[in-house]
Design a protein around this motif. Sequence first.
Motif, short mmCIF file in Angstrom:
data_model
loop_
_atom_site.label_atom_id
_atom_site.label_comp_id
_atom_site.label_asym_id
_atom_site.label_seq_id
_atom_site.Cartn_x
_atom_site.Cartn_y
_atom_site.Cartn_z
N ASN A 1 0.82 -1.22 0.00
CA ASN A 1 0.00 0.00 0.00
C ASN A 1 0.86 1.27 0.00
OD1 ASN A 1 -2.40 -1.45 -0.01
ND2 ASN A 1 -2.60 -1.43 2.22
N ILE A 2 1.97 1.24 0.71
CA ILE A 2 2.87 2.39 0.74
C ILE A 2 3.46 2.61 -0.65
CG2 ILE A 2 5.02 3.33 1.69
CD1 ILE A 2 4.41 1.66 4.24
N ILE A 3 3.87 1.53 -1.30
CA ILE A 3 4.44 1.63 -2.64
C ILE A 3 3.41 2.17 -3.63
CG2 ILE A 3 5.26 0.22 -4.59
CD1 ILE A 3 6.71 -1.52 -2.49
N GLU A 4 2.17 1.73 -3.50
CA GLU A 4 1.09 2.18 -4.39
C GLU A 4 0.89 3.69 -4.30
OE1 GLU A 4 -1.78 -0.03 -6.35
OE2 GLU A 4 0.38 -0.16 -6.76
N GLU A 5 1.12 4.27 -3.13
CA GLU A 5 0.92 5.71 -2.93
C GLU A 5 2.26 6.42 -2.66
OE1 GLU A 5 -1.86 7.30 -3.26
OE2 GLU A 5 -3.23 5.59 -3.44
N TYR A 6 3.32 5.89 -3.25
CA TYR A 6 4.65 6.38 -2.89
C TYR A 6 4.86 7.86 -3.20
CZ TYR A 6 9.69 6.72 -2.40
OH TYR A 6 10.95 7.09 -2.01
N ASP A 7 4.24 8.37 -4.24
CA ASP A 7 4.41 9.78 -4.58
C ASP A 7 3.97 10.69 -3.44
OD1 ASP A 7 5.51 9.26 -7.01
OD2 ASP A 7 3.67 9.56 -8.17
N THR A 8 3.00 10.24 -2.67
CA THR A 8 2.55 10.98 -1.49
C THR A 8 3.35 10.57 -0.26
OG1 THR A 8 0.31 11.20 -2.34
CG2 THR A 8 0.60 11.46 0.04
N PHE A 9 3.54 9.27 -0.08
CA PHE A 9 4.19 8.76 1.13
C PHE A 9 5.68 9.09 1.20
CE2 PHE A 9 0.73 5.41 1.79
CZ PHE A 9 0.28 6.02 2.94
N ARG A 10 6.30 9.42 0.10
CA ARG A 10 7.74 9.70 0.11
C ARG A 10 8.07 10.88 1.03
NH1 ARG A 10 8.99 10.89 -5.98
NH2 ARG A 10 11.13 10.83 -5.18
N PHE A 11 7.08 11.71 1.32
CA PHE A 11 7.31 12.88 2.19
C PHE A 11 6.98 12.58 3.66
CE2 PHE A 11 6.17 14.56 -2.06
CZ PHE A 11 7.39 15.14 -2.37
N TYR A 12 6.57 11.37 3.96
CA TYR A 12 6.28 10.98 5.33
C TYR A 12 7.55 10.71 6.12
CZ TYR A 12 1.18 10.74 5.36
OH TYR A 12 -0.15 11.07 5.37
N ASP A 13 7.46 10.89 7.43
CA ASP A 13 8.62 10.67 8.30
C ASP A 13 8.72 9.23 8.80
OD1 ASP A 13 9.22 13.37 8.13
OD2 ASP A 13 8.04 13.88 9.91
N LYS A 14 7.56 8.56 8.89
CA LYS A 14 7.58 7.23 9.50
C LYS A 14 6.36 6.42 9.07
CE LYS A 14 8.78 7.28 13.80
NZ LYS A 14 8.70 7.45 15.29
N PHE A 15 6.60 5.11 8.91
CA PHE A 15 5.52 4.16 8.66
C PHE A 15 5.54 3.15 9.81
CE2 PHE A 15 7.41 5.34 4.51
CZ PHE A 15 6.36 6.13 4.04
N ILE A 16 4.38 2.89 10.38
CA ILE A 16 4.30 1.99 11.53
C ILE A 16 3.31 0.86 11.26
CG2 ILE A 16 3.66 1.78 13.97
CD1 ILE A 16 4.41 4.73 14.31
N LEU A 17 3.76 -0.36 11.53
CA LEU A 17 2.85 -1.50 11.56
C LEU A 17 2.56 -1.78 13.03
CD1 LEU A 17 1.27 -3.84 10.36
CD2 LEU A 17 3.39 -5.19 10.30
N HIS A 18 1.35 -1.42 13.44
CA HIS A 18 0.90 -1.62 14.82
C HIS A 18 0.10 -2.91 14.84
CE1 HIS A 18 -1.09 -0.07 18.68
NE2 HIS A 18 -1.85 -1.10 18.33
N THR A 19 0.64 -3.95 15.47
CA THR A 19 -0.01 -5.25 15.41
C THR A 19 -0.03 -5.95 16.76
OG1 THR A 19 0.07 -7.45 14.39
CG2 THR A 19 2.17 -6.31 14.64
N THR A 20 -1.12 -6.66 17.01
CA THR A 20 -1.21 -7.45 18.25
C THR A 20 -0.42 -8.76 18.11
OG1 THR A 20 -3.29 -8.41 17.46
CG2 THR A 20 -3.43 -6.51 18.92
N ALA A 21 -0.01 -9.09 16.89
CA ALA A 21 0.82 -10.28 16.69
C ALA A 21 2.22 -10.04 17.24
CB ALA A 21 0.88 -10.63 15.21
#
Length: 370
Positions: free
Chosen positions: A74-94
């Motif tokens: 999903n990040i790759i699909e929207e990379y043109d927008t996400f490239r300016f983000y500071d952090k990506f987090i996978l918040h999981t109970t696993a």
Amino acid sequence: MSSKSDASTKILGFKYQEMVALKECFEAKDGTKIYLECLGDVSDGKISTEVKHSIQDDKKLIDTHIDFWKTLYNIIEEYDTFRFYDKFILHTTAEIKKGSIFEHWETLDKYAKKKKVISIASNKTIKKYSNKVKKFDSNGLEDILDKFKIKDNQKSAKEYYIDVLVNHIAIISIIQEPYRKPFLCSLLGYISVSLIESEGYKWEIDIESFRENFRSFAKQYEIQDLKFPISSVTADKTSKGNFHFVKALEDIGYELKIGLSMNNYLKASDSQFKIIKARNSLSENLENYDEDIKDIVLELKISHIDQLTSKSDINEKSRRFFDDGIEQVSSKTKIEGITNTRAYYPKGRLLHNIEVKNININLDTKNESN
């Protein structure tokens, strides 16, 4: 699992996402907007969080776990927008499985992360996502993985609701214990209604609006101001050698004030202890109050020093300064969150400032510290 039970767990997953978003609202900076189901499950425009909930206690995050690969996809699909983000987090109970590529993830650099990700053989579950990842621009993938954090083994919905939200400092500092859950339900309702009332069904929470509603809802449940706990402690004069403020009074020849000062100091300390024990959230208010007392007396000290002449009796002038300080603070009995503060408290907190050497009552500028 029945289809109805399966639907319930999916709905719980969406509710869990709202709870995570609510925590972000509690802790958001001024001027922020929190987005749900837009640029990640939860986003503030700089950090994008994918929220994954499982009712299984032993759920493991394995190399081919769809939650990881779909998030990356999903990040790759929207990379043109996400490239300016500071952090990506996978918040999981696993929980990250030992021996998986995710073990010690936080210690890996972007190159090691990419090497591990690319090395994973695809399967039917992740094929669509892994193919996209492996074909993506190498530098872009490194950029994403450099910012990609995994928060595994997070609290499940029931635990998160109580431990993280009901007991959040934003709640417990102003809402009485019996009313915290009803208040929290009002806030979660506000999160849901934000989607219903949105323009174009863009689910966003404006933090300024959230705070206004927070205050409005809170008025029904706010903790009443604490009644000042009166102390009946009395001084044991045999222990006077233990206190710096006693020596300070002796140094300016003011032994007459030692007994009363000890009573004020000990009573104020005892009352402060009782306040914190009754309501720990008032600790910061008490610290601010002590700082205000210090500022008042130090400003007064400047004017007393200004009146000194070469013929002044420093000890006598220091005693007058001490008396004026006590008199000036004795009426300062308003402490935020507390009612009916007794006059001994500000006097005792002035002495506390002397005790911790924030204030020097001796006007002899040759020995000046404060």
